[in-house]
Design an enzyme around this catalytic site. Sequence first.
Site, PDB file in Angstrom:
ATOM      1  CD  GLU A 169      41.503  48.227 -15.359  1.00 57.61           C
ATOM      2  OE1 GLU A 169      41.931  49.187 -14.724  1.00 57.61           O
ATOM      3  OE2 GLU A 169      40.677  47.421 -14.892  1.00 57.61           O
ATOM      4  CG  HIS A 408      40.615  58.208  -4.485  1.00 60.09           C
ATOM      5  ND1 HIS A 408      39.908  57.184  -3.897  1.00 60.09           N
ATOM      6  CD2 HIS A 408      40.825  57.809  -5.766  1.00 60.09           C
ATOM      7  CE1 HIS A 408      39.717  56.210  -4.770  1.00 60.09           C
ATOM      8  NE2 HIS A 408      40.251  56.567  -5.910  1.00 60.09           N
ATOM      9  CD  GLU A 410      35.888  53.860  -7.350  1.00 56.20           C
ATOM     10  OE1 GLU A 410      34.917  53.804  -8.133  1.00 56.20           O
ATOM     11  OE2 GLU A 410      37.066  53.733  -7.715  1.00 56.20           O
ATOM     12  CG  HIS A 478      42.935  55.533 -12.171  1.00 58.63           C
ATOM     13  ND1 HIS A 478      43.858  54.587 -11.809  1.00 58.63           N
ATOM     14  CD2 HIS A 478      43.626  56.692 -12.326  1.00 58.63           C
ATOM     15  CE1 HIS A 478      45.060  55.143 -11.721  1.00 58.63           C
ATOM     16  NE2 HIS A 478      44.938  56.432 -12.024  1.00 58.63           N
ATOM     17  CD  GLU A 503      45.228  49.293 -10.592  1.00 57.60           C
ATOM     18  OE1 GLU A 503      43.992  49.146 -10.540  1.00 57.60           O
ATOM     19  OE2 GLU A 503      45.776  50.368 -10.782  1.00 57.60           O
TER      20      GLU A 503
END
Length: 699
Positions: A169, A408, A410, A478, A503
């Site tokens: 990133e 989702h 995480e 991700h 983001e």
Amino acid sequence: MKYFLSTILFLLLNMLYAQNTKSPSGTIALDFKLTPSGQPSYVVKYKNKVIISESTLGIKLKDKPALNVNFEIDNLKNSSFNESWQPVLGEQATITNHYNELVVALSQKDTHIKMNIIFRVFDEGVAFRYDFPKQKDLNYFIISDEVSQFNLTEDHKTFWIPGDFDSQEYVYNETLFSAIDTQKIDLNNGIGVKSISGKTTIQSPLMMKSPSGLYLNIFEAAVVNYPIMHLDADVKNYKLTSHLVPNAIGDKAYLQAPCVSPWRTVMMSDDARDIVGSKMILNLNEPCKIDDTSYIKPMKYVGIWWEMHVGKSTWDYAGSQNAQNAADGQLKPTGKHGATTENTKRYIDFAAKNGFDGVLVEGWNVGWEDWFGNWKEDVFDFVTPYPDFNLDEVRAYAKAKNIKMIMHHETSASVANYERHLDRAFDLMKKYDYPAVKSGYVGKIIPRGEFHDGQTMVNHFNFVARRAADYKLMLNSHESSRPTGYSRTYPNYIAAEAARGNEFNAWSNGNPPMHETILPFTRLLGGPMDYTPGIFEIKMSYYDKSKTEQVHTTLVKQLALYVTMYSPLQMAADLPENYEKYPDAFQFIKDVALDWQDSKYLEAEPGDYLTVVRKAKNSEQWFLGAITDENARQSEIKLDFLTKGKKYKAIIYEDAKDADWKKNPIAYKISTVEVTSNSKIKLNLAPGGGTAISFEPIK
């Protein structure tokens, strides 16, 4: 004298075994030979010019002799291959896979270990991999290093990010190859976990441009049961050597013959459009292994996500750890939790009203209060909702509105915990009719000492995709390792992040305007990216006057990204109320297709600009996206891609004359003209801007 004669004999035999293999068109040539020490080596030429000078190959083993010298050639086998195949979802309906192949069968004189090197030469570039056949002298083995070289011939302009074992990133650095230095980059960049391995260790895919105008890209394909390859740069001599990501005890890969390494790839062309449009990485992966692909469908979605990034709400329900550990042991709500039943209904209403397919909800499940930064293992169970999120009520409401929910997960990078709960989590998804899951891996990996890019994690990411396929679910990962074409084999692996996404513009120094012009030449070569475009309120001061962060594009460039950043899973990432303020611009997001019959790259220059036009599958609709870096640009596009004899209505979304990504980012204008395949359209892109066009056939 005897030694001298033996050396001469070896050299003569080596010359005899030197092998040349060309691409189908003859443009690219690969020369293979053994060096005097019996080390495999290769040279790559483009239009008779050496692009990769003599580069040696080999594998080092733990507790065994290295497989890099003392080889003899047992056999050479040449073949050609030409097929067309149809991806389930993609940038084009049919992909051609055409190459010439050379298989070099080697045996090491002292150990008798056999190793094959397989070369494939495409019109886009070359690829090679190591193949270890089943044999009595090599069964289980540990790779301690791979010493594949890519020796360049010039000081190329290079687009690079540091060799971080845990994150891709980063903002790309544009320097000469000789100026690569990871110690000079800004580390105040919003990345939570960093594991930079060396001063001149960088990541692949590595995009370069020679002083003479040749475009060059070094990458890999089909990374399965193997770590990700980074690259060690010898900046003085323009050399690159493979650098495999280690595991917790320093080993690189645990293998058992028969097995193969990933493909190492070198793409090249004097036209940048050939690189960005290449399907070579996909072609090097195995064909689809899923029998029933009917559930794999493109999805355009909105979600409870951006509002957390801009500070309107939170992922957690109870705030701090102290709030969770109240005297009565109950979670105490802060009132800022975003993933409530009522808020989810609001997003479902918006999705249904505007023709979207799905709604993502982050922060729906217990565990968000105290895990980040604590390297905590048992955080989430992936099945228990917070008190203010009612799974049954949300399912019923979504079903009534014909909207699919996106789950989702995480993982908090606690991989073992996720795998323990995976089947129960997928069972819950099937029960509540969630067709897709977005997984996340924020934080340091557990088991401790592993990296995001190591063999263990590569195996995990691929395993989750395969297990999701068993449940007929789609996966969007991700913070994973970057894709290398595995979506051909498991097309339910519909998208991934694995790069610096949109983001970062909300709470860090953001992504510079050139960022999106580089990603199609790097990250997107390996597979679709969930970049989460579509931000209309560009400046974060809109939410908090003290904030200076902003998205580094114009609003129109955000529209163009839906075309330039390919993904069959696209999010309209902004808040519903922000789209309602700009309904005319929002219309493009509603209209743009996700699955394509054909794609044509009209203009391309990494770091500067990109223009692509795509035809929707089973339709006469076309969509164009054009983006630029921080510089304003003008160009003229021929519309000869349109069907001859047909008239089209072109709806043009473009930057206003005074638009500027920094000074005036939301200024735009929309116009409509009638066009045919003989027409031309002038593109006027503001600094950090873009153009988006939809072409609708006139009946």
